[in-house]
Design an enzyme around this catalytic site. Structure first.
Site, PDB file in Angstrom:
ATOM      1  CE1 TYR A  26       1.482   5.802   1.580  1.00 51.37           C
ATOM      2  CE2 TYR A  26       3.179   6.492  -0.124  1.00 51.37           C
ATOM      3  CZ  TYR A  26       2.037   5.940   0.278  1.00 51.37           C
ATOM      4  OH  TYR A  26       1.136   5.597  -0.810  1.00 51.37           O
ATOM      5  CG  HIS A  75      -4.541   4.891  -1.641  1.00 54.91           C
ATOM      6  ND1 HIS A  75      -3.103   4.722  -2.263  1.00 54.91           N
ATOM      7  CD2 HIS A  75      -4.227   6.002  -0.893  1.00 54.91           C
ATOM      8  CE1 HIS A  75      -2.437   5.664  -2.270  1.00 54.91           C
ATOM      9  NE2 HIS A  75      -2.988   6.531  -1.198  1.00 54.91           N
TER      10      HIS A  75
END
Length: 302
Positions: free
Chosen positions: A275, A240
């Site tokens: 993000y 991840h």
């Protein structure tokens, strides 16, 4: 069965059927909603006819829950009551009486460009020996960082999803949703090298010697071993984390958030926004360079 319990079960079943049909909710999601709604019904009895006071009381009953669990339960009930109104089962929506605590989603650990370079240098050095396991590892790392795949998507990748020399992969993600993911030249080259050495038979790109495909746990272990050889702290490296680095580095390079949402397979762009934690200096530099008034001299005050 009491009338209230029967009405609860009927309404919950209708709500879950709507989620499955209209939103394509996965089985795990439906099970989680069912548990949350049944748990609330156990606490207040008449779930369908509950008033604002009954729902406000749930905050006390849930006081010991972790913030994420409390927020999930409250969200399930808000959606449930909105459905009841839309479906004509209630005239009012008492959902705003529920707790509104929003959990803070921790950001995944981030690898710098230098960390990525060190990781790939180690993987390429290993693969240069011609060892099949090392060549497989290089292909795995290239596809994690080069295409932003989830660990499960990568290890379960089927041969039919990888057309020869095609620039795209057909990925089946969460909830069975399919999406096309680009595969870069580096990743394609590493993958092709692995496919030439891959054991014959089986339907998975990364088969397991015991049948089926490479497991997520094994991928995690292999990646941490590679991190050690690259001189990185293995606690900072996982599948991840590489997916996160893929997304963050693309954004730093100017990628559009909507495009990134498609690449990552996020149903909601709010998930993709995690993000966007770029540093403040870069944001200031972006405004100074791209804003319409950038470079326009300020007229002195009279």
């Amino acid at each position: 069965m009491t009338a209230a319990r029967s009405a609860n079960q009927d309404a919950i079943a209708a709500f879950l059927a709507m989620l499955a049909a209209e939103r394509g909710a996965a089985a795990n999601t439906l099970d989680a909603y069912r548990r949350d709604l049944n748990g609330a019904a156990d606490l207040i009895g008449d779930l369908v006819g509950a008033d604002r006071a009954a729902l406000a009381g749930l905050g006390e009953a849930w006081a010991e829950l972790a913030p994420a669990s409390l927020a999930r339960k409250a969200s399930a009930l808000r959606q449930f009551y909105a459905f009841l109104v839309d479906d004509g089962r209630r005239d009012d929506d008492p959902g705003d009486a529920l707790p509104r605590l929003r959990p803070r989603r921790p950001l995944p650990r981030l690898l710098s460009h230098a960390d990525i370079a060190a990781l790939f240098a180690a993987a390429e050095a290993d693969a240069a020996t011609g060892d099949s396991a090392a060549i497989r590892m290089l292909a795995l790392v290239e596809m994690l960082y080069g295409s932003g795949l989830r660990a499960t998507e990568l290890v379960s990748l089927s041969m039919v999803a990888v057309a020869r020399d095609a620039p795209l992969l057909m990925i089946t993600g969460k909830g069975g949703q399919q999406r096309m993911v680009p595969i870069g030249e580096r990743a394609r080259a590493a993958l092709n090298t692995w496919l030439r050495m891959r054991p014959a038979g089986g339907r998975h790109v990364f088969p397991s010697p015991r049948g089926g495909h490479l497991t997520r746990v094994r991928l995690f272990q292999l990646l941490r071993d590679l991190a050690l050889r690259a001189g990185l702290d293995p606690e900072r490296v996982s599948p991840h984390v590489l997916r996160h680095a893929f997304a963050t580095h693309l954004l730093e390079g100017g990628a559009d958030l909507r495009v990134l949402q498609i690449l990552l397979g996020h149903a909601d762009i709010a998930t993709t926004q995690i993000y966007t934690h770029v540093d403040g200096a870069r944001l200031v530099d972006l405004v100074n360079k791209r804003h319409p008034l950038a470079g326009v001299a300020v007229k002195p005050a009279c």
